[in-house]
Design a protein around this motif. Structure first.
Motif, PDB file in Angstrom:
ATOM      1  N   ASP A  67      44.026  55.422  -3.208  1.00  0.00           N
ATOM      2  CA  ASP A  67      44.505  56.670  -3.944  1.00  0.00           C
ATOM      3  C   ASP A  67      43.504  57.541  -4.425  1.00  0.00           C
ATOM      4  OD1 ASP A  67      46.044  58.546  -5.199  1.00  0.00           O
ATOM      5  OD2 ASP A  67      46.881  57.072  -6.755  1.00  0.00           O
ATOM      6  N   ILE A  68      43.217  58.733  -3.763  1.00  0.00           N
ATOM      7  CA  ILE A  68      42.146  59.490  -4.278  1.00  0.00           C
ATOM      8  C   ILE A  68      42.469  60.179  -5.506  1.00  0.00           C
ATOM      9  CG2 ILE A  68      41.231  59.878  -1.765  1.00  0.00           C
ATOM     10  CD1 ILE A  68      42.410  62.840  -1.842  1.00  0.00           C
ATOM     11  N   ALA A  69      43.952  60.379  -5.965  1.00  0.00           N
ATOM     12  CA  ALA A  69      44.036  61.035  -7.060  1.00  0.00           C
ATOM     13  C   ALA A  69      43.642  60.166  -8.482  1.00  0.00           C
ATOM     14  CB  ALA A  69      45.676  61.060  -7.317  1.00  0.00           C
ATOM     15  N   ARG A  80      35.672  61.030   1.226  1.00  0.00           N
ATOM     16  CA  ARG A  80      35.440  62.345   1.706  1.00  0.00           C
ATOM     17  C   ARG A  80      34.614  62.290   3.066  1.00  0.00           C
ATOM     18  NH1 ARG A  80      33.851  65.264  -3.908  1.00  0.00           N
ATOM     19  NH2 ARG A  80      36.052  65.848  -4.566  1.00  0.00           N
ATOM     20  N   LYS A  81      34.050  61.258   3.260  1.00  0.00           N
ATOM     21  CA  LYS A  81      33.323  61.324   4.685  1.00  0.00           C
ATOM     22  C   LYS A  81      34.118  61.291   5.614  1.00  0.00           C
ATOM     23  CE  LYS A  81      29.120  59.014   2.606  1.00  0.00           C
ATOM     24  NZ  LYS A  81      28.232  57.664   2.829  1.00  0.00           N
ATOM     25  N   LEU A  82      35.438  60.718   5.494  1.00  0.00           N
ATOM     26  CA  LEU A  82      36.527  61.030   6.639  1.00  0.00           C
ATOM     27  C   LEU A  82      37.107  62.367   6.977  1.00  0.00           C
ATOM     28  CD1 LEU A  82      38.925  57.890   5.465  1.00  0.00           C
ATOM     29  CD2 LEU A  82      37.078  57.973   7.123  1.00  0.00           C
ATOM     30  N   PHE A  83      36.725  63.453   5.876  1.00  0.00           N
ATOM     31  CA  PHE A  83      37.289  64.423   6.356  1.00  0.00           C
ATOM     32  C   PHE A  83      36.092  65.519   6.602  1.00  0.00           C
ATOM     33  CE2 PHE A  83      39.987  62.954   2.810  1.00  0.00           C
ATOM     34  CZ  PHE A  83      41.317  63.648   3.057  1.00  0.00           C
ATOM     35  N   GLY A  84      36.482  66.522   7.620  1.00  0.00           N
ATOM     36  CA  GLY A  84      35.860  67.692   7.997  1.00  0.00           C
ATOM     37  C   GLY A  84      37.016  68.791   7.537  1.00  0.00           C
ATOM     38  N   VAL A  85      36.196  69.999   6.995  1.00  0.00           N
ATOM     39  CA  VAL A  85      37.081  71.049   6.409  1.00  0.00           C
ATOM     40  C   VAL A  85      36.367  72.241   7.173  1.00  0.00           C
ATOM     41  CG1 VAL A  85      37.949  72.102   4.675  1.00  0.00           C
ATOM     42  CG2 VAL A  85      37.405  69.878   4.363  1.00  0.00           C
TER      43      VAL A  85
END
Length: 317
Positions: A67-69, A80-85
């Motif tokens: 849970d990133i919250a 965050r390494k799973l994300f690209g923006v």
């Protein structure tokens, strides 16, 4: 394959101003989803909350069991390494050429050699059609090229989730069409989870597997593309078909006098549901459903002329 994003009872305020509350949805793994909404409804705020740049007041955002919250900064850094923006304006470093802009995440977050970095950067620049432009500065290229460069940078860490914050803003219809095709082709190649915030109705009607609509501080609806494009829900119908008649006004919500004045007006008929944009190679994406399948499964008759007039696809006739 991409990963699922589970959003439950999410609320966010700035001071006393509620942006949205009780937002609950699941962004399916590996699929393309679009989030719509009138200006000022907090679409970009939602994206920032999903990557932990903003903390919600309530609720959870669960990705691969975390849970990133509420997680620690260390766990958030790993997630965050799973994300690209892809940011609205590309968010390129003006003093760096495109090659160094795209290489930046690899140099910051990995221990790869420069020769490994070069192979990855050139591969991603090839994916977005920018080979040969790597020595150019962001100020020397068009807005569409900056978007593609930003997309290449978003892909260098091979993300399992890619967030697009109004990728079509500032682009003309032709460049938007090219960018939409690129998004569909990329999803077919990397199979990541894509979530796109946009105002472009044509994009919303032709690109995604799923559509969501934020309105009046809540999530009005989220589900398969055909469900929303055939919906009789007034706010969904009005927004997705760019109509004046309905609850949305210039200040987001029409007042009682405006609604009273148009109470006897019928909303225009729903336009045909278009075919979903397919990859350039003609091979459907893993998550792509046959045209009309959702309508058939749920006993919904799509608007006349849907799916290029091939009504047998929508009705099974």
């Amino acid at each position: 394959m991409g990963v699922e994003i589970q959003i439950d009872n999410l609320s966010k305020s700035f001071g006393k101003q509620l942006i949205w509350g009780n937002v609950t949805l699941t962004v399916p793994a590996g699929e393309v989803s679009v989030m719509l909404g009138p200006s000022g409804t907090g679409k970009s705020v939602l994206l920032k909350t999903l990557i932990g740049l903003l903390k919600p007041d309530e609720g959870s955002v669960v990705i691969e069991g975390t849970d990133i919250a509420t997680c620690s900064e260390k766990d958030l850094y790993e997630i965050r390494k799973l994300f690209g923006v892809l940011f609205q304006d590309g968010a390129m470093f003006g003093s760096m050429n495109l090659y160094d802009n795209v290489a930046f995440p690899l140099r910051e977050h990995t221990k790869k050699s420069e020769s490994e970095i070069r192979d990855i950067v050139m591969e991603k620049m090839d994916l977005v059609g920018l080979l040969g432009a790597e020595d150019k500065l962001p100020g020397e290229i068009s807005g569409g090229m900056r978007k593609r460069a930003g997309l290449a940078r978003a892909l260098v860490l091979d993300p399992e989730i890619v967030l697009f914050d109004e990728p079509d803003s500032g682009l003309d219809p032709v460049r938007t069409a090219f960018l939409n095709q690129l998004i569909v082709d990329l999803n077919a190649q990397i199979d990541a989870t894509f979530l796109i915030v946009t105002h472009d109705i044509n994009t919303a009607r032709t690109v995604p597997d799923n559509i969501g609509l934020l309105y009046h501080k809540h999530l009005a609806m989220f589900g398969p593309r055909e469900m929303l494009l055939s919906s009789e829900e007034p706010v969904v119908r009005q927004f997705l078909n760019a109509q004046r008649v309905g609850p949305i006004g210039m200040s987001e919500e029409k007042d009682a006098d405006e609604l009273e004045a148009e109470k006897d007006q019928e909303m225009p008929p729903l336009p045909p549901i278009p075919m979903q944009l397919e990859p350039s190679n003609g091979i459907p994406r893993r998550s792509q459903r046959p045209a009309g399948e959702w309508c058939r499964e749920h006993g919904v008759t799509p608007p006349p002329g849907s799916f290029d007039g091939n009504m047998s696809m929508a009705t099974g006739g």
